[in-house]
Design a protein around this motif. Sequence first.
Motif, PDB file in Angstrom:
ATOM      1  N   VAL A 133      -6.345  51.778  48.449  1.00 30.07           N
ATOM      2  CA  VAL A 133      -6.545  51.308  47.074  1.00 30.07           C
ATOM      3  C   VAL A 133      -7.011  52.461  46.187  1.00 30.07           C
ATOM      4  N   ARG A 134      -8.004  53.236  46.652  1.00 29.21           N
ATOM      5  CA  ARG A 134      -8.498  54.368  45.856  1.00 29.21           C
ATOM      6  C   ARG A 134      -7.390  55.378  45.580  1.00 29.21           C
ATOM      7  N   THR A 136      -4.162  54.904  45.590  1.00 28.45           N
ATOM      8  CA  THR A 136      -3.159  54.287  44.723  1.00 28.45           C
ATOM      9  C   THR A 136      -3.635  54.259  43.271  1.00 28.45           C
ATOM     10  N   MET A 137      -4.883  53.894  43.074  1.00 33.84           N
ATOM     11  CA  MET A 137      -5.419  53.812  41.711  1.00 33.84           C
ATOM     12  C   MET A 137      -5.585  55.185  41.072  1.00 33.84           C
ATOM     13  N   PRO A 140      -1.292  57.702  38.955  1.00 29.88           N
ATOM     14  CA  PRO A 140      -0.616  56.829  37.978  1.00 29.88           C
ATOM     15  C   PRO A 140       0.812  56.457  38.380  1.00 29.88           C
ATOM     16  N   GLN A 142       1.714  55.469  41.169  1.00 33.28           N
ATOM     17  CA  GLN A 142       1.649  54.410  42.171  1.00 33.28           C
ATOM     18  C   GLN A 142       1.439  53.012  41.561  1.00 33.28           C
ATOM     19  N   HIS A 143       1.155  52.938  40.265  1.00 31.15           N
ATOM     20  CA  HIS A 143       0.971  51.599  39.682  1.00 31.15           C
ATOM     21  C   HIS A 143       1.674  51.457  38.370  1.00 31.15           C
TER      22      HIS A 143
END
Length: 143
Positions: A133-134, A136-137, A140, A142-143
């Motif tokens: 999660v870290r 990915t967040m 940029p 990745q989301h």
Amino acid sequence: MIITFTPNPSIDATLELDSLERGGVNLSQSILAILATLDVAVVAALLHKAGYDVVAPNLRGYAPGARPAGVEAYGVEQLSGDVVGMIEALGTERVHLVGHDWGGIIGWFVAGEHPEFLTTYTAVSTPHPQAVVRATMADPEQH
């Protein structure tokens, strides 16, 4: 070997998970291996040669005796409950848990929510979910 248990008697039927077994269940040196895409027979043979007893079950959805209907029956909470149920059904208090791929995600959940059932946890090529999660967040793209 067939492992039979009822993970949550109020909502689940009894599950029967077929598994590969090498050496029986030694209460102090048992490995429960949730390996997903690895060659289970090869890994189990290597671990057994190193002195461990190995049980490598198919999880719900893969085992013919454990295919509940509905996607809600396949969440990480239900699958980790299956792992705890298997440990109890094997008659051992604690195991070395090894997880790979989807089994690794389930293993992380068991280690976090039910550490009293584990001697050790080894994730094979499966990062901790919070690290994913870290990362990915932080990226940029990745989301």
